[in-house]
Design an enzyme around this catalytic site. Structure first.
Site, PDB file in Angstrom:
ATOM      1  N   ASP A 105       3.417  20.401  -8.782  1.00 43.38           N
ATOM      2  CA  ASP A 105       3.643  19.001  -9.129  1.00 43.38           C
ATOM      3  C   ASP A 105       2.705  18.121  -8.308  1.00 43.38           C
ATOM      4  OD1 ASP A 105       5.270  16.470  -9.744  1.00 43.38           O
ATOM      5  OD2 ASP A 105       6.458  18.019 -10.734  1.00 43.38           O
TER       6      ASP A 105
ATOM      7  N   HIS B  23       7.104  12.080  -7.264  1.00 42.47           N
ATOM      8  CA  HIS B  23       7.643  12.905  -8.349  1.00 42.47           C
ATOM      9  C   HIS B  23       7.936  14.329  -7.890  1.00 42.47           C
ATOM     10  CE1 HIS B  23       7.623  15.118 -12.207  1.00 42.47           C
ATOM     11  NE2 HIS B  23       8.066  13.977 -12.709  1.00 42.47           N
TER      12      HIS B  23
ATOM     13  N   SER C   9      11.402  15.655 -16.878  1.00 41.82           N
ATOM     14  CA  SER C   9      10.902  16.290 -15.656  1.00 41.82           C
ATOM     15  C   SER C   9      12.029  16.748 -14.753  1.00 41.82           C
ATOM     16  CB  SER C   9      10.018  15.316 -14.877  1.00 41.82           C
ATOM     17  OG  SER C   9       8.788  15.120 -15.510  1.00 41.82           O
TER      18      SER C   9
END
Length: 781
Positions: free
Chosen positions: A260, A292, A528
């Site tokens: 990520d 994230h 996600s």
């Protein structure tokens, strides 16, 4: 809590029988006027040759022709016309791309001329399948994003250029070497490349004139804009106090790798579990500048973070690894994401034995609209098969278009089933687990604060598909997503004309990168954050079954999935439910261990081409008899085939299962061996009451179905229940497959309405009895 037990082993029965097959006859309708057909096809061939000659570049002198079919035909049939024809790709059932030498084109013309003169050339049935000839045009070479958005406004811009994945390796090497020399000659800057057996991809920087040349290059399959990753994350602060110290997982804890935007390794809830954090972007460190990756990592490590927070217990049982593959903007502008992912996976697999990888992103410029699987999905499928690792990926987020939806609340959930809301790369990957999103909460922070104000209304309700999740299917109708998990919700403000979207209070809680400023947690909504819920469960299964391969992990997870009641009510049409929810949400209660009311049997084996494997399900009399009640039998099959992007079938082989009642093994084996054609096989009567159905489930590489029994008669109780696994290779795929292909089979028996059930011990007894029977049979031979 009920007592739990290890899952049981399901033993394959003998014999292993080959599936006899006869080649299906080619059914091509002859033209009424052979002469007119020959003249028309000859003229079209001449025109196509002329246009194909206008292409630039190419590693050899052959022409690239488009063969248009009136009748679908195996592409290999055209190679009977001449050895100088090489099938490059099957773009759909009626379009074939081929390289052809001048001599081969001459043979084509000669046969068509013979037809035009009233003759009867050899292989005329192949000729009769033709509808026309053409060349691969500039428009054909434009990818989806380039068609939608047009050329970038900058003087020079990045493009992704995919070449035809020619064979053999010597030709493939000649192809990319020639292309790179052509790039240098034309002043086109090469930024990065991917060179795999079934994917040759370049990222280049060019101006408009150079881009036009790329669209005319003979060896170019596709030109498109680079990925745009939908990973915008707004972090919200949630205060937390009095968290007990977090201990480290055990030394032999399974690893879970998050690929990520990096990881904030110092976060107090993550640090004790971090095994390694690396960056795979030159010049950038492994820290998470975006946030994230840290959000995803918290869910991947702990699963339901909010549940852990309420209990004030954070005890990691997994080892966490982080691979940074995206920059601070969650982009990869100069490098191809396929390279970062492959390098990261190979590193964590070789150094730490990682077998579960979470990739929480989707490329908005690569929706899957049917036909070929491309891009990162191909890399994911290839690495799964080569390394034996499991990828968990999201469907991608749908944020609406100018016209869809017209009204978020009133158009929900229908807009999620439009082409605009199709899966994003790499979600179509067949060997990965793709995860859609469910809404957990339906009250925003404002709704909770101002309970008399009804302005903010949720789009979805609890356990319904999130308003931003995307829908399948994948290639050939394969069920995607296979699973759903909590990923968040949105609400709209009905007091505002354009109905602003509200997210605060509707997302998934997880760890925040800004812990140093007092924000240990953040919440955000998106697919996600659904994917790492499933990645966490997969890695957790490895605690109980450390040798489980990705086939067994997928089969176990999907065998224990069920549609939430809210999804069934919202989507009464099963076809729509499968496209949005797949097999459902994983029920954790029986996933890792069996109970007295839910018993899971597992088998891992290898099967040759055109063979059947037979398994008798050990149904105890106590399961079939007694008062009327609901009992369930679930079967899940998973395998990881080789893939090829230039064939519509994509998979090199097909495995399927059937659940059938029969008097004995001899009866069922004769039934299947008598099915010598595909049609015969499809006509074999399966057990009644399948929840999914053979047609719906058989296109995927993980196939699941459930049968419900409420009452059984004496005739049924006198029979036995068999699962039959069958393998059939594609004709073009036999060079890619193993002599014996591995698979995993999971069977789960449930008798939850029987409070006195002792199903586990009864199944154990049936297994022991069956083994004694086998020993007697072997001794008598």
């Amino acid at each position: 809590m009920p007592e739990t037990y290890p899952h049981l082993t399901l033993v394959r029965e003998q014999p292993v029988n080959p599936r006899r097959s006869r080649p299906a006859p080619i059914r091509v309708r002859e033209p009424e006027n052979w002469r007119a057909f020959g003249r028309e096809m000859g003229q079209r061939l001449q025109m196509a040759r002329k246009r194909a000659a206008e292409a630039v570049g190419g590693f050899d002198e052959r022409r690239l022709l488009k063969l248009e079919l009136g009748t679908p035909l195996d592409p290999a049939e055209f190679q009977k016309i001449s050895r100088g024809i090489e099938i490059v790709s099957q773009e759909d059932k009626t379009v074939i791309l081929a390289f052809a030498t001048e001599a081969a084109l001459g043979e084509f013309e000669e046969r068509l001329t013979t037809l035009a003169e009233g003759g009867r050339p050899t292989y005329r049935n192949v000729l009769f399948a033709l509808k026309g000839f053409d060349h691969w045009t500039e428009d054909d070479r434009k990818g989806w994003a380039l068609r939608q958005e047009g050329w970038p406004e900058q003087d020079r811009f990045a493009l992704d250029v995919e070449l035809w994945p020619v064979r053999p390796e010597t030709e493939r090497t000649q192809c990319w070497q020639s292309f790179e020399a052509w790039l240098r000659k034309n002043g086109i800057e090469k930024l990065d490349d991917v060179k795999q057996a079934h994917l040759i991809l370049y990222r280049v920087r060019a101006d408009r004139q150079q881009a036009s040349l790329l669209l005319r290059h003979r060896d170019v399959r596709l030109v498109d804009l680079p990925p745009r990753y939908a990973l915008e994350v707004s972090l919200l602060q949630t205060d937390i106090q009095d968290i007990p110290p977090v201990t480290s997982p055990s030394a032999d804890a399974p690893g879970i790798a998050v690929l990520d935007s990096g990881l904030t390794t110092g976060h107090p809830l993550l640090a004790p579990a971090v095994g390694d954090a690396q960056s795979f972007i030159p010049g950038l460190g492994p820290d998470d500048q975006n946030g994230h990756g840290t959000l995803v990592a918290g869910i991947a490590l702990y699963g339901d973070v909010e549940e852990k927070l309420r209990a004030r217990i954070f005890t990691p049982t997994l080892r966490l690894y982080s691979g940074r593959i995206l920059d601070a903007n969650n982009a990869s502008d100069d490098k191809l994401i396929e390279n970062q992912v492959e390098t990261a996976v190979r590193y964590f697999h070789s150094e730490y034995g990682c077998r579960v990888f979470n990739l929480s992103y989707g490329d908005r410029r690569k929706p899957y609209l049917g036909r070929h699987v491309r891009g990162l999905a191909v890399t994911v499928d290839m690495l799964t098969r080569e390394l034996g690792v499991l990828f968990v990926v999201p469907t991608g987020n749908f944020e609406g278009t100018d016209t869809i939806p017209a009204d978020w609340r009133n158009d929900y959930p229908d807009y999620l089933l439009t082409r605009e809301a199709a899966l994003l790369d790499p979600a179509p990957a067949l060997n990965a687990l793709t995860v859609g999103s469910l809404a957990r909460w339906d009250a925003t922070f404002n709704t909770q604060r101002y309970q008399h104000d009804a302005a903010e209304q949720p789009i979805a309700r609890h356990d319904q598909p999130s308003p931003f999740t995307r829908s399948g299917p994948s290639v050939s109708g394969a069920i995607k997503p296979e699973l759903v998990a909590y990923g968040g919700n949105w609400a709209v403000n009905l007091g505002v004309a354009n109905q602003w979207i509200h997210r605060q209070g509707l997302g998934e809680l997880s760890t925040c990168k800004d812990f140093a400023s007092g924000r240990l947690f953040a919440e955000e909504a998106g697919t996600s954050f659904a994917a790492p819920h499933i990645a966490h469960l997969a890695a957790r299964v490895l605690i109980e079954y450390p040798q489980a391969d990705p086939n067994l992990l997928r089969a176990l997870l999907c065998a224990h999935a069920r549609w939430p009641d809210s999804c069934e009510t919202l989507l009464p049409d099963k076809a729509k439910r499968l496209r949005l929810c797949g097999y459902g949400k994983v029920q954790e209660s029986g996933l890792e261990r069996s109970t007295d009311q839910e018993v899971t049997l597992v088998a891992t084996d290898k099967i040759p081409d055109r063979h059947h494997h037979f398994y008798e399900i050990p149904l105890p009399a106590e399961f079939l008899e007694g008062r009327q009640r609901t009992r369930e039998i679930t079967v899940a099959l998973a395998y990881s085939p080789a893939v090829r992007t230039t064939r519509i079938a994509y998979k090199s082989l097909q495995m399927e299962f059937r659940l059938v009642w029969a008097g004995d093994l001899s009866h069922v084996s004769k039934m299947f061996n008598a099915a010598t054609s595909r049609d015969d096989y499809q006509r074999i009567p399966e057990a009644n009451g399948a929840r999914i159905g053979t047609r719906n489930r058989s296109a995927g590489t993980v196939q699941v179905d459930t049968w419900t029994l409420r009452r059984t008669n004496a005739q049924r109780r006198a029979q036995k229940l068999f699962v039959v696994v069958t393998r059939i290779d594609e004709s073009w795929g036999r060079e890619l497959t193993f002599t014996e292909e591995p698979y995993a089979l999971v069977v789960t028996l449930r008798d939850r309405e029987n409070a006195e059930a002792r199903l586990y011990s009864h199944v154990q007894q049936r297994l022991a009895q069956r083994e004694r029977e086998r020993v007697r049979v072997r001794a008598g031979r």
